[in-house]
Design a protein around this motif. Structure first.
Motif, PDB file in Angstrom:
ATOM      1  N   LYS A   1      -4.016 -20.862  36.280  1.00 31.58           N
ATOM      2  CA  LYS A   1      -5.240 -21.712  37.514  1.00 31.58           C
ATOM      3  C   LYS A   1      -4.983 -20.834  38.162  1.00 31.58           C
ATOM      4  O   LYS A   1      -5.705 -21.234  39.414  1.00 31.58           O
ATOM      5  N   THR A   2      -4.615 -19.659  38.166  1.00 29.38           N
ATOM      6  CA  THR A   2      -5.145 -18.394  39.415  1.00 29.38           C
ATOM      7  C   THR A   2      -7.017 -16.792  38.476  1.00 29.38           C
ATOM      8  O   THR A   2      -6.993 -16.701  39.065  1.00 29.38           O
ATOM      9  N   GLU A   3      -6.865 -17.403  36.927  1.00 32.55           N
ATOM     10  CA  GLU A   3      -7.777 -16.469  36.579  1.00 32.55           C
ATOM     11  C   GLU A   3      -9.007 -17.324  35.033  1.00 32.55           C
ATOM     12  O   GLU A   3      -8.283 -18.074  34.656  1.00 32.55           O
ATOM     13  N   THR A   4      -9.805 -16.116  35.467  1.00 34.01           N
ATOM     14  CA  THR A   4     -10.764 -17.331  34.547  1.00 34.01           C
ATOM     15  C   THR A   4     -10.897 -16.235  33.116  1.00 34.01           C
ATOM     16  O   THR A   4     -10.171 -14.422  33.172  1.00 34.01           O
ATOM     17  N   LEU A   5     -10.655 -17.029  32.152  1.00 36.04           N
ATOM     18  CA  LEU A   5     -10.731 -15.589  30.864  1.00 36.04           C
ATOM     19  C   LEU A   5     -11.676 -16.264  29.600  1.00 36.04           C
ATOM     20  O   LEU A   5     -12.958 -16.884  30.405  1.00 36.04           O
ATOM     21  N   ILE A   6     -11.654 -14.840  29.834  1.00 36.60           N
ATOM     22  CA  ILE A   6     -13.377 -14.019  29.100  1.00 36.60           C
ATOM     23  C   ILE A   6     -13.161 -13.371  27.160  1.00 36.60           C
ATOM     24  O   ILE A   6     -12.222 -12.471  28.057  1.00 36.60           O
ATOM     25  N   GLN A   7     -13.363 -13.535  26.482  1.00 37.95           N
ATOM     26  CA  GLN A   7     -13.219 -13.049  25.526  1.00 37.95           C
ATOM     27  C   GLN A   7     -14.634 -12.440  25.206  1.00 37.95           C
ATOM     28  O   GLN A   7     -15.668 -13.100  24.889  1.00 37.95           O
ATOM     29  N   LEU A   8     -14.735 -10.633  24.553  1.00 39.11           N
ATOM     30  CA  LEU A   8     -16.473 -10.487  25.119  1.00 39.11           C
ATOM     31  C   LEU A   8     -16.661 -10.606  23.440  1.00 39.11           C
ATOM     32  O   LEU A   8     -17.394  -9.153  22.828  1.00 39.11           O
ATOM     33  N   GLY A   9     -15.935 -11.340  22.285  1.00 45.70           N
ATOM     34  CA  GLY A   9     -17.075 -11.606  21.073  1.00 45.70           C
ATOM     35  C   GLY A   9     -16.096 -10.823  20.384  1.00 45.70           C
ATOM     36  O   GLY A   9     -15.346  -9.732  20.471  1.00 45.70           O
ATOM     37  N   ASP A  10     -16.029 -10.936  18.942  1.00 44.51           N
ATOM     38  CA  ASP A  10     -15.363 -10.181  17.788  1.00 44.51           C
ATOM     39  C   ASP A  10     -13.970 -11.031  16.867  1.00 44.51           C
ATOM     40  O   ASP A  10     -12.907 -10.320  17.063  1.00 44.51           O
TER      41      ASP A  10
END
Length: 240
Positions: A26-35
């Motif tokens: 609800k409050t955080e954008t999730l980013i996964q940077l690969g691999d």
């Protein structure tokens, strides 16, 4: 929305689940940077989980392309006539897909659509970072955002990268390039790390989860008995 950025998972599915418990959708954008794939024992389940999370949360979740996704894409599309990917974890990844009766080509369009970076006015996230050498978005540039091992240039905003595992398993900030490396070597048995930042790049918190032994050992029974029944809850996806 603040940012929750996750480093290189490399098939460490159980460690990934534990780290995802710290995400606040609800409050955080999730980013996964690969691999997401290779090295660890559960690449298929890791890819499937990421795919389902993206389907549910859409624009509030971003999975970026790493060099291991790039090698996998090239191999599955028939563009790799060498053993490059197979010799860098791909052979084991294909065996895992077969064991779990999951067709990796089901995810090829999604993998191939993964962006190379994410940014706002204050933060840029990519797999290997901006070196200032050649075209950073050239998929074949050894110093581009998929493959770079050189020092980073200062872009005037916070950079967050992975790709190069840190020897001591601790995330590292470099003031000269204004950058964080959060690859803490999950597949090496260290930990899987996420970093939380405000939208303006202000540091909030580092969360490091010790690598679950199931992810890197070779359990004879666990891989065949693990259950991944999907339960979509109101604000999150869990696998039980």
């Amino acid at each position: 929305m603040s940012l929750f950025i996750i480093g290189d998972v490399h098939g460490c599915f159980h460690s990934y689940l534990k780290l995802m418990d710290h995400w606040e959708p609800k409050t955080e954008t999730l980013i996964q940077l690969g691999d997401l794939v290779d090295r660890g024992n559960f690449s298929p389940l890791t890819v499937r989980l990421a795919f389902e999370i993206k389907k549910v949360f859409k624009n509030s979740v971003h999975f970026l392309r790493g060099n291991h996704e790039q090698m996998m894409i090239k191999y599955l599309l028939g563009g790799d006539h060498s053993d490059h990917w197979l010799n860098n974890g791909g052979r084991q990844t294909l065996e895992q897909f077969s064991k779990h009766k999951i067709d990796p080509k089901k995810y090829i369009d999604w993998l191939n659509a993964m962006p190379l970076y994410w940014e706002n006015k204050n933060v840029v996230v990519s797999h290997a970072g901006f070196s200032g050498v050649g075209s950073p978005l050239d998929l074949n540039n050894p110093d581009g955002v998929l493959w770079n091992r050189k020092s980073l240039v200062n872009l005037g905003k916070i950079q967050v990268i992975g790709h190069t595992p840190l020897v001591d398993g601790r995330p590292e900030f470099q003031s000269s390039s204004n950058s964080w490396n959060i690859d803490t070597g999950a597949y090496k048995g260290n930990c899987l790390t996420g970093i939380k930042l405000n939208n303006d790049g202000t540091f909030l918190e580092v969360i490091s989860i010790p690598t679950d032994p199931k992810d890197i050992d070779n359990p004879s029974n666990q891989a065949s008995t693990i259950k991944t029944k999907k339960t979509i809850q109101k604000n999150f996806i869990t696998y039980k």
